[in-house]
Design an enzyme around this catalytic site. Structure first.
Site, PDB file in Angstrom:
ATOM      1  N   CYS A 142       0.710  -1.122   0.109  1.00  0.00           N
ATOM      2  CA  CYS A 142      -0.215  -0.085  -0.217  1.00  0.00           C
ATOM      3  C   CYS A 142       0.728   1.305   0.262  1.00  0.00           C
ATOM      4  O   CYS A 142       1.949   1.438  -0.835  1.00  0.00           O
ATOM      5  CB  CYS A 142      -0.930  -0.123   1.368  1.00  0.00           C
ATOM      6  SG  CYS A 142      -2.072   1.260   1.587  1.00  0.00           S
ATOM      7  N   ASP A 199      -7.947  -2.369  -9.232  1.00  0.00           N
ATOM      8  CA  ASP A 199      -7.679  -1.408  -8.085  1.00  0.00           C
ATOM      9  C   ASP A 199      -8.012  -0.225  -8.507  1.00  0.00           C
ATOM     10  O   ASP A 199      -7.065   0.581  -9.237  1.00  0.00           O
ATOM     11  CB  ASP A 199      -6.186  -1.783  -7.720  1.00  0.00           C
ATOM     12  CG  ASP A 199      -5.787  -1.077  -6.722  1.00  0.00           C
ATOM     13  OD1 ASP A 199      -6.673   0.033  -6.158  1.00  0.00           O
ATOM     14  OD2 ASP A 199      -4.700  -0.913  -6.122  1.00  0.00           O
ATOM     15  N   HIS A 231      -7.111  -3.757  -4.715  1.00  0.00           N
ATOM     16  CA  HIS A 231      -5.919  -3.117  -3.849  1.00  0.00           C
ATOM     17  C   HIS A 231      -6.044  -3.901  -2.365  1.00  0.00           C
ATOM     18  O   HIS A 231      -7.204  -4.459  -1.909  1.00  0.00           O
ATOM     19  CB  HIS A 231      -6.518  -1.692  -3.390  1.00  0.00           C
ATOM     20  CG  HIS A 231      -5.133  -0.902  -2.860  1.00  0.00           C
ATOM     21  ND1 HIS A 231      -4.200  -0.732  -3.387  1.00  0.00           N
ATOM     22  CD2 HIS A 231      -5.206  -0.936  -1.498  1.00  0.00           C
ATOM     23  CE1 HIS A 231      -3.297  -0.089  -2.410  1.00  0.00           C
ATOM     24  NE2 HIS A 231      -4.107  -0.197  -1.474  1.00  0.00           N
TER      25      HIS A 231
END
Length: 263
Positions: A142, A199, A231
């Site tokens: 992330c 994502d 994601h």
């Protein structure tokens, strides 16, 4: 929320998935330390291990919570000296932040130059414990994947970089002036990007632009895209987890590290 295996999960996570992986510390030396500049870090290594390869782990936007500590222990079980410095907590407590917007506000305050210094300190800590800096890699998830890209450009002595679904472009600010797409031409460290095709925070056209820039620069980098993965597809504690893709990507990372002489 407190978890019996570690520091607990960030409040913004909400309910923890039944798929959450718990890795114990049996056979490991593991725990928290404080780096010279004051940043906390969680590390783990096999007990009695010497001259171990190093994997620096860049935490996701949720901070140094149980998932990241578990990843550190998983890597240590594979024979690495793994360490995850908390480069966010000086600007707010990700563990206590109530939602993703509050987490983004914390992350936006962190100067990239400071984050690079903290990772330098984490690597030096591992070296001070006898780890082999000549076999060092960085991985991140992330927001931490953005940091992993930047650290690979900052520390070109690394052997490998593996960013997982980190944003490639975003707002350019005084404290965060560059993004991975801006430094694609500076990547000399062998890099394997692991991204989700489903994502919305990282559109496929942006991934394609990054791939084009890497190719134009002759960078030793590849980005693998899992077409249907969202994601956070590796985050086993969240609904975004995709077990098949997560297992495949983890295996690819292990093979990549071995190929670069890290594992």
């Amino acid at each position: 929320m407190k978890d019996k295996h570690g520091p607990g999960f960030a409040a913004a996570v909400g309910s923890v998935s039944v798929h959450t992986i718990h890795t114990d510390a049996a056979g490991l030396e593991a725990g928290l330390t404080t780096l010279p500049g004051g940043a906390p870090a969680y590390f783990a290594r096999p007990q009695g291990g010497e001259s171990l390869p190093v994997v620096l782990v860049a935490e996701e936007i949720f901070g140094l919570h149980e998932h990241i500590c578990d990843v550190v222990r998983r890597l240590a079980k594979l024979g690495f000296f793994a360490i995850a410095p908390d480069y966010l907590v000086r600007y707010g407590d990700p563990m206590a932040a109530p939602d993703i917007d509050a987490l983004r506000m914390i992350a936006a305050k962190v100067p990239d130059t400071e984050a690079m210094t903290i990772f330098d300190e984490a690597l030096a800590f591992a070296m001070g414990k006898g780890a082999d800096a000549a076999r060092a890699a960085v991985t991140g998830f992330c927001w931490g994947a953005r940091i992993a890209w930047l650290y690979a450009a900052h520390n070109r002595a690394l052997s490998a970089c593996v960013p997982w679904y980190g944003r490639l472009d975003g707002a350019h600010t005084a404290v965060q002036p560059r993004w991975p797409i801006d430094i694609a031409g500076e990547i000399e460290v062998p890099t394997l990007g692991l991204y989700g095709g489903d994502d919305p925070s990282i559109p496929r056209d942006v991934i394609a632009q990054m791939q084009d820039r890497l190719a134009a620069a002759g960078a030793p980098a590849e980005i693998i895209v899992y077409d249907d993965a969202p994601h956070g597809f590796f985050a086993d504690y969240r609904p975004s987890y995709r077990e098949k893709d997560a297992h495949d990507a983890w295996g690819r990372m292990r093979a990549f590290l071995r190929a670069q002489g890290v594992g």
